[in-house]
Scaffold this active site. Structure first.
Site, short mmCIF file in Angstrom:
data_model
loop_
_atom_site.label_atom_id
_atom_site.label_comp_id
_atom_site.label_asym_id
_atom_site.label_seq_id
_atom_site.Cartn_x
_atom_site.Cartn_y
_atom_site.Cartn_z
N ASP A 64 0.87 -1.16 0.00
CA ASP A 64 0.00 0.00 0.00
C ASP A 64 0.92 1.22 0.00
OD1 ASP A 64 -2.26 1.61 0.45
OD2 ASP A 64 -1.77 1.67 2.57
N ARG A 89 7.86 17.29 -4.28
CA ARG A 89 6.81 17.64 -5.23
C ARG A 89 6.79 19.14 -5.39
NH1 ARG A 89 1.28 14.61 -4.11
NH2 ARG A 89 2.13 13.72 -2.20
N ARG A 124 -5.42 4.22 -7.94
CA ARG A 124 -6.86 4.36 -7.93
C ARG A 124 -7.56 3.01 -7.91
NH1 ARG A 124 -7.97 7.81 -6.57
NH2 ARG A 124 -10.11 7.12 -6.63
N ASP A 156 -6.67 -2.21 3.00
CA ASP A 156 -5.67 -3.20 2.61
C ASP A 156 -6.00 -4.59 3.12
OD1 ASP A 156 -4.15 -1.04 1.60
OD2 ASP A 156 -3.49 -0.61 3.63
#
Lengths: 363, 1199
Positions: free
Chosen positions: B451, B642, B819, B849
């Site tokens: 994950d 980022r 997604r 998960d």
């Protein structure tokens, strides 16, 4: 040390480090694992790392040691004298052929033995049977230990395992019951030294031929009833194949009777393989304590035990022993083979190693 | 006719629910039929019949209809279930007191060996075939069953306990007497619930109304899809209007709507239903549904109608069933045992034939024996002998192996739990092995499916650097020292930015660029503020935005509040109101957002932020600092940050009037509204002036890049499956070394083409036009696959795509699935399991998960922030992702090594031991005569030979922990199954065959020339067996702790002592039948011949083993030994690497649109009042209750 995990405790060092460096009193650490050598898998340990320098000489040494032992054993085995005679009477011209007829009673036959040299004493006298399955499972369990320990209660109700040798046709208890006892070997032998045509009996020592533990611990006679040994066996019958009841096995020696009869004890110790030998007597006494001198001997066989029905063979063996037991070439050969294999392997490894090293150097 | 359709739908729903053909199905069917009859006569029936027309809505929920639903409550007895509506109780446990024994025994007897031994025990009770006493098998079997059963019970009790915890959570339901606090487990379908802020929603609810305007409410779905940003749900207008207000309680109490919706299903993103109320029909969709497990945020109170409860709820429908996991090694072991069994049966059959022949040919002549076997045909005797041999050869089935296997597993799990280096101090959590039989699989993991959010990343974005007017502020490489922000009373802490220069400039107001930059940050967003303890807290649709606004707040540009038309910010303590004219919202296509504001001075300004590509191309022509900006972007990208570009534009008044007219036209226009809006937005967002660049760090968890790099070196394929959007995932992928900086992404259309080509590989190679294919040959895996959930769903339709995809992925560095829904995560895991032979491991931290954790061979849960769902369902629980490295490379490797050695040794020792009987039977007339004493048979595997190998199982280390971590390549032996595979097993079995031959025939050959009896031979063979197996384990042991030495010595001593003891007088007198070997061993051990025999037998038996090892030593490259000497090799990864970097500028917002529309329509505004000028003092703010200001806001709204 780079980042803290939570902002509030911003600058706590996080990097996983050897745990003992950590501060003990920092925060709640109730769940902290113990830092012991066991839990951290850091137990001190010896990790032998072998190298060619150890392995190749090691193999060589082991090999040589084995060869040494093997040679010793083999030579020892060679010094042991063994005399073996088949007296089954299978061939027509063999002395005991006449006895093979099942109708013959009390048959006796004579086997002549010529010794060219002194047969060194002490000599062990064995009888041997082949194709005889004393190790057959059902045969093996077919006895009653309680009876054999002299427990007279079991004289009335023998164990199930004795079946069908537990009762005779009249529902009397057979003592000792079971197949082993019933099939007891009952040939007897007498050895004569022929000196100038006269037969001189060689004394055969029948004492102490069974295991000490069997004679002293495992087997016990029932206690005398009214001073009579035979009374102890009241209400029982002898095994079907036996000519005489258990308390009359040795008429010459009263103490050698019942379940403590040496021949009985030897027989009751089951053989491991279908071809086996059992100790019959020893020649340790009188003129023959040093061995059988060269000359002619005659072995008188009281031929009772039938073996030809199952294609069995009967033999007698005379053998002297060394420290390692009786004659056994196989043992020495086995050591020699293992030793030579090790030596060969060490040579092979040496070659391989040399080759490997060269190619390694080239690279 | 319509009715028939509905019924068909119902039946279809039924079929989906029950297993067709099962009893449950029929009970359900009957129930359905009866239910329908009831439904037919219900007074409302006719109304519904007329109105209903949505297909597939067969799930009826009546508000406040507890009695109605109670009657159809699902009940169960043993494995039968009936009734429709599940209660709201979580049951993750397997056993009930009633079912424990049968179920557990059933599970245990699924093990071939256990079943087999049960059979043996039964056989041994038949006297006629009992070759060895019954206790020699019964006791070990009982022991195995007990140990295993106890362990299962303990695990299940743990599950039960955690279930209870969840079931006991409180919640409020509406009763005729008003709201009442009950436990989660008491919630029923049809109940009306009141949910307070920050509470977890206990069942799938239909949102009826909330205290927020327009009955809006916000939920956090982190537990469902891993996204931590807020999502909004809105009630139907009709329920909002009718139920809300002062008398909500009464209104709700009298609410008698009926909901018709789909049967329970696991589809989280869709919901279909209708509400029938007051004779009207209202369509319901997923926007009206509050899912179980989500958390209510920013909303004071919400009211909902329970639609699906307990196991019907969407999140639980998403969870797979609890399965008994079996390791691959265990499967092979079971197969091996089966092979041994078959081999044994064949052998037994042959021996039985032999026995029959013997009876037929030999024993009739041998009167003693033939009398023993009286009146039985030889065939019958052969038949008996068959069973006798089965009992006799049963020790070749390694039953004590299963006990040892368990014990070793438990110890390994214990060691995992006690490893200080996998202990996380901050949360005081050690690693935890929850399933105790998967350890060796840890050493074989081939695919790691991880994950992202909360697992790789900490799920916290931090403002780390910025570039303003040619200067880069902030430093990520150096030491971090917190700024002194005490001058800023709005500072909440949590800043990971340390550049005093910038602070100085801002405080001295010496740099207008910097001020403008932060003004932009404080204005250009869709964040909503909420006041708590006098400090603004922000709720954002995207974590990026939140990070930026927070950063601005920390540095003095504080966003205070917003209304539909205003934005209030405090600039270095000076509160200013900006008039909000328009929000040009973010879409993933535009990759930017802007706000158009009128500043207090009356000037119109457009603040825009977005991905560098889109902003840079919209800058004014004469753009200064181009070079340094590019460099800054490059630098930020190297730091795995980022970036977002922030720009401003002064908008002339005329342009605004013109533009706003166009906008309102577009807003009302029919047709393609989105594109029209986009065009209009585009017109405004041009001629921008760059203010600066922000650099945000998506904080990775501690040590993630190092761990992933290590795992990649170890040959583990790491896939990232995330519910998050593609850009974020890709960014994180680069940041955590999942992909090298120059890795090419294959995604979308390209990927599809590759998959559609007949052979993906060839196609990939022949694509010469692509730049990257040219050097692909040289560097094999410089590509990564990126696939999104919808694409995945589409591809799943094509058959064989999975095989192709997995094959393709094997050539790539990694795979990113973005997604994806929880169910899809599990699907991906399933796909990898199906199409590759490797062991899959799934790691995650959230409820989303759980599915994949359960599906994978090994599931790892991180005890993170997002609740304990993942941990509850995981096989291993860790506190940090980075512990995975130690778990796999050290514990996994060791476990695999130890267990393989153990298994091989066990197979060896048991088969070698038992086969001797076969050889002996050729010499005893196939009479099933045991070679050994029966005590030896029962003690051999438990006492004489078990401890040394157990010590190996506990302590063995082929390489040290340090070396395991330094050379992850060592790990590949597990992945390649090098230590335990059919070949190895075959060799082991052949070797044991050899050993058994030696062990029988050498003593036999030697002793046949002597007058030694059966018992002596038995003792000789026994001693040889024990010595041989001991020498073998000595050869196996490479890591000699004092325990190993003690165990070896102990076993031998125990063997000799107990043999002597068992052959002693005392025991014989106690029970002559059981101890009839009296005197055998003292006699044997005092015979030199016996010792010579034992010695040579043992030597010959172990000679091949020693020779092979010696050859191995000679042949091994001496360099390999360096692994033992732990020469330090740096595994430290270079943080920055040279080479061309792709810039990674993006705006990681959630899948949906931002809150822009909510803001501009004013629907969502609720939070804090804009502090009026003068009131904005720290004291004033502290006194002011947020509730009060909120009400005030609402009041404004209502106007």
């Amino acid at each position: 040390m780079r980042y803290g995990r939570s902002i509030r405790k911003a600058e706590k060092p996080i990097q996983v480090r050897p745990p003992r460096d950590r501060m003990k009193n920092e925060g709640e650490t109730a769940e902290r694992p113990d830092n012991t050598a066991f839990t951290q898998q850091r137990l001190p340990a010896w990790q032998p790392i072998l190298s060619a320098g150890i392995v190749i000489p090691g193999f060589l040494l082991i090999g040589l040691a084995f060869i040494g032992i093997g040679v010793g054993l083999f030579l020892t085995s060679q010094t042991i004298q063994v005399l073996e005679r088949d007296y089954t009477g299978f061939d027509k011209d063999s002395p005991c052929f006449s006895c093979t007829n099942p109708n013959t009673q009390n048959c006796t036959c004579e086997i002549t033995i010529a010794l060219s040299e002194l047969f060194k004493g002490p000599i062990f006298f064995y009888y041997g049977l082949s194709n005889y399955y004393q190790n057959f499972r059902k045969y093996g369990v077919s006895k009653d230990y309680y009876q054999l320990t002299g427990d007279t209660k079991s004289f009335k109700s023998p164990q199930e395992s004795c079946s069908p040798f537990d009762f005779d046709s009249n529902k009397n208890v057979i003592v000792p019951c079971g197949a082993i006892a019933n099939s007891m070997f009952n040939d007897t032998f007498e050895l004569y030294h022929i000196i100038n045509g006269t037969k001189k009996q060689v004394p055969l020592d029948g004492k102490g031929i069974s295991w000490w533990t069997d004679y002293n611990l495992k087997y016990r006679n029932p206690s005398f009833v009214n001073g009579s040994f035979a009374k102890a066996f009241d209400g029982t019958v002898k095994p079907i194949n036996w000519p005489k009841p258990a308390y009359e096995l040795d008429l010459t020696d009263q103490s050698n009777n019942g379940f403590l009869n040496q021949d009985f004890l030897v027989w009751m110790r089951r053989s491991a393989l279908p071809e086996f030998r059992k100790l019959y007597r020893r020649i340790t006494e009188g003129d023959y304590s040093a061995g059988l001198p060269a000359g002619n001997y005659s072995l008188t066989v009281h031929y009772n035990y039938p073996v030809l029905t199952f294609d069995g063979r009967k033999k007698v063996f005379f053998s002297n022993v060394s420290w390692m037991g009786g004659k056994n070439d196989f043992l020495g050969i086995a050591y020699l083979v293992v030793g030579s294999l090790c030596v060969v392997m060490s040579v092979v490894m040496l070659i391989v190693y040399a080759k490997f090293k060269f190619s390694d150097d080239d690279a | 006719m319509e009715r028939e359709e509905i019924e068909q739908e119902r039946r279809r729903g039924l079929l989906a629910r029950g297993t067709p053909g099962s009893v449950i199905y029929w009970i359900c069917y009957l129930d359905e039929t009866l239910g329908r009859r009831a439904w037919k006569v219900s007074p409302l029936g006719s109304v519904i019949k007329e109105q209903k027309h949505l297909a597939g809505v067969s799930w009826e929920v009546r508000a406040n209809g507890r009695h109605f639903h109670q009657s159809c409550r699902r009940k169960s007895f043993l494995c039968f279930r009936w009734g429709r509506y599940a209660d709201n109780v979580v049951r993750s446990y397997k056993y009930t007191p009633l079912t424990f024994l049968p179920l557990n025994l059933y599970e245990q007897f699924q093990r071939a060996a256990n079943l087999f031994f049960l059979l043996i025990v039964v056989l041994q009770c038949v006297p006629i075939i009992a070759t060895i006493p019954w206790y020699s098998t019964m006791l070990p079997l009982l022991f195995v069953l007990l140990v295993r059963g106890f362990k299962d019970l303990a695990t299940d009790v743990g599950r039960r306990r955690s279930d209870v915890q969840i079931n006991q959570r409180p919640c409020d339901i509406l009763t005729p007497e008003g709201f009442e606090t009950v436990k989660w487990k008491d919630v029923r379908v049809g109940d009306i619930l009141r949910i307070h802020k920050d509470k977890v929603i206990p069942a799938d609810l239909l949102l009826l109304c909330s205290t927020e305007p327009h009955s809006l409410c916000y939920v956090e779905t982190a537990d469902i899809d891993g996204e931590t940003n807020l999502k909004f749900r809105q009630a139907l207008t009709v329920t909002h209007a009718e139920l809300n207000g002062e008398s909500a309680k009464q209104n709700l109490g009298s609410f008698d709507g009926i909901v018709w919706c789909e049967e329970p299903n696991g589809n989280l993103h869709s919901f279909k239903g209708e509400l029938h109320w007051k004779g009207e029909r209202h369509l319901l969709d997923t926007d009206h549904l509050l899912l179980r497990g989500t958390v209510l945020r920013n909303t004071d109170t919400a009211y909902g109608l329970a639609i699906y409860t307990g196991s019907d709820s969407k999140i639980l429908q998403n969870c797979g069933r609890l399965k008994l996991k079996k390791t691959r090694v265990e499967i092979l072991l079971n197969k091996t045992v089966l092979v041994i069994l078959l081999f044994m049966l064949t052998t037994t059959l042959l021996l039985a034939v032999g026995a029959g022949l013997f009876e037929y040919r030999v024993s009739p002549q041998y009167d003693v024996v033939s009398v023993l076997q009286r009146d039985s045909s030889s065939a019958y005797l052969g038949f008996l002998s068959f069973w006798g041999y089965i009992i006799l050869l049963s020790p070749s089935m390694p039953i004590s192996l299963y006990i040892t296997f368990e014990v070793i597993h438990v110890v390994h799990c214990f060691l995992i739990g006690r490893d200080v280096e996998m202990y996380w101090e901050d949360s005081d959590s050690p690693a935890q092995a929850r399933t105790t039989n998967l350890n060796e699989e840890l050493g074989q993991v081939g695919h790691l499916l991880s994950d992202k959010t909360g697992t790789l990343t900490q799920n916290r974005l931090l403002f780390r650097q910025c570039f303003i007017a040619g200067h880069i502020y902030g430093d990520i490489a150096g030491e971090f020292k917190p700024l002194d922000l005490s001058w800023n009373r709005f500072s909440c802490g949590g800043m990971k930015f340390s550049d005093q220069r910038l602070v100085d400039k801002l405080r001295e107001r010496s740099s207008p660029e910097c001020q403008e930059f932060f003004t932009a940050l404080a204005l250009c967003h869709t964040v909503m503020s909420e006041w708590r303890d006098g400090l603004p807290h922000y709720q954002a649709a995207s974590p990026d935005e939140e990070a930026l606004v927070c950063a601005a707040r920390e540095l003095g540009w504080v966003f205070l509040s917003r209304t539909r038309e205003t934005l209030t910010i405090s600039e270095m303590g000076l509160t200013r109101n900006y008039q909000l004219l328009a929000i040009l919202d973010f879409t993933s296509k535009r990759r930017r957002m802007s706000v158009l504001v009128r500043d207090p001075g009356g000037l119109l300004k457009l603040y825009c932020k977005g991905a560098d590509m889109v902003i840079l191309e919209r800058l004014q022509g004469d753009w200064l600092l181009q070079e340094s900006t590019e460099r800054a972007l490059e630098l930020f990208a190297q730091g795995c940050l980022r970036t977002l570009c922030v720009a401003v534009r002064s908008v002339p008044e005329t342009l605004w009037t013109e533009w706003s007219r166009a906008l309102s036209q577009a807003g009302t226009a029919t047709g393609n509204q989105d594109t029209a809006l986009e065009d209009i937005y585009d017109q405004m967002e041009k001629d921008l002036t760059l203010l600066g660049v922000t650099a945000i760090e998506d904080r990775l968890q501690e040590g993630v890049p190092e761990t992933i790099a290590s795992l990649r070196r170890a040959g583990v394929k790491v896939w990232v499956l995330t519910g998050d959007k593609t850009e974020t995932a890709v960014n994180v992928g680069y940041a955590c070394k999942l992909m090298d900086p120059d890795t090419i992404l294959i995604e979308g259309e390209e990927l599809r083409q590759l998959l559609e080509s007949p052979s993906p590989d060839v196609h990939l190679m022949s694509k010469e036009t692509e730049v990257w294919t040219t050097d692909r040959r040289a560097e094999k895996s410089k590509a990564a696959l990126v696939i999104s959930g919808p694409e995945l769903a589409e591809l799943t339709k094509t058959p064989e795509w999975g095989a192709k995809f997995v094959a393709l992925s094997d050539q790539c560095q990694s795979v990113l699935c973005c997604r994806v829904t929880p169910a899809q995560k599990a699907e991906v895991v399933e796909m990898v399991r199906k199409h590759s032979t490797s062991i899959t491991m799934a790691i995650g931290d959230g409820a989303n998960d759980v599915n994949m954790i359960k599906t994978a061979h090994i599931g790892v849960g991180l005890c993170g922030v997002e609740g304990s769902q993942a941990v509850q369902n995981a096989d291993f629980a860790l506190a940090q992702f980075s512990f995975l490295r130690r778990l796999l490379l050290v514990h996994g490797h060791w476990s695999y090594y130890r267990i393989c050695i153990l298994l091989r040794y066990f197979l060896y020792k048991t088969t070698a031991f038992a086969l001797v009987h076969v050889w002996y039977s050729f010499y005893n007339g196939f009479s099933a005569q045991p070679m050994y004493e029966s005590w030896f048979i029962s003690l051999y595997s438990t006492m004489y030979t078990s401890l040394p190998i157990q010590c190996v199982g506990f302590f063995e280390q082929d390489v040290s922990a340090k070396s395991c971590l330094c050379w992850p390549e060592i790990y590949s032996i597990g992945q390649k199954k090098q230590l335990f595979n059919p070949f190895v097993v075959a060799v082991t079995l052949l070797y044991s065959l050899y050993t058994s031959i030696i062990i029988f025939f050498i003593p036999m050959g030697i002793l046949q020339y002597s007058a030694l009896d059966f018992q002596t031979l038995a003792v000789t063979v026994e001693t040889s067996v024990v010595l041989t197996t001991t020498v073998e384990v000595i050869l196996q042991t490479k890591f000699w702790t004092k325990w190993n030495i003690a165990a070896v010595i102990f076993s031998l001593v125990v063997f000799f002592l107990s043999t002597l003891a068992l052959h002693s007088t005392r025991l014989f007198t106690a029970s002559p039948k059981d101890y009839f070997f009296l005197g055998a061993s003292p006699n044997a051990f005092s015979t030199p011949e016996v010792w010579l025999t034992i010695f040579v037998t043992t030597c010959i038996a172990v000679l091949p083993s020693i020779t092979i090892r010696a050859l191995g030593v000679v042949l091994t490259n001496p360099n390999k030994h360096k692994i033992h000497s732990s020469k330090k090799e740096s595994v430290e990864l270079q943080r920055f690497r040279r080479g061309t970097f792709q810039r990674r500028s993006s705006y990681a917002v959630s899948q949906g649109k931002g809150f822009g529309k909510l803001i501009t329509t004013g629907v969502g505004l609720h939070s804090a009042a804009p502090p009026k000028d003068g009131r904005v003092t720290a004291d004033g703010l502290k006194k002011e209750s947020p509730q009060g200001s909120q009400r005030e806001m609402n009041g404004q709204e209502e106007e």
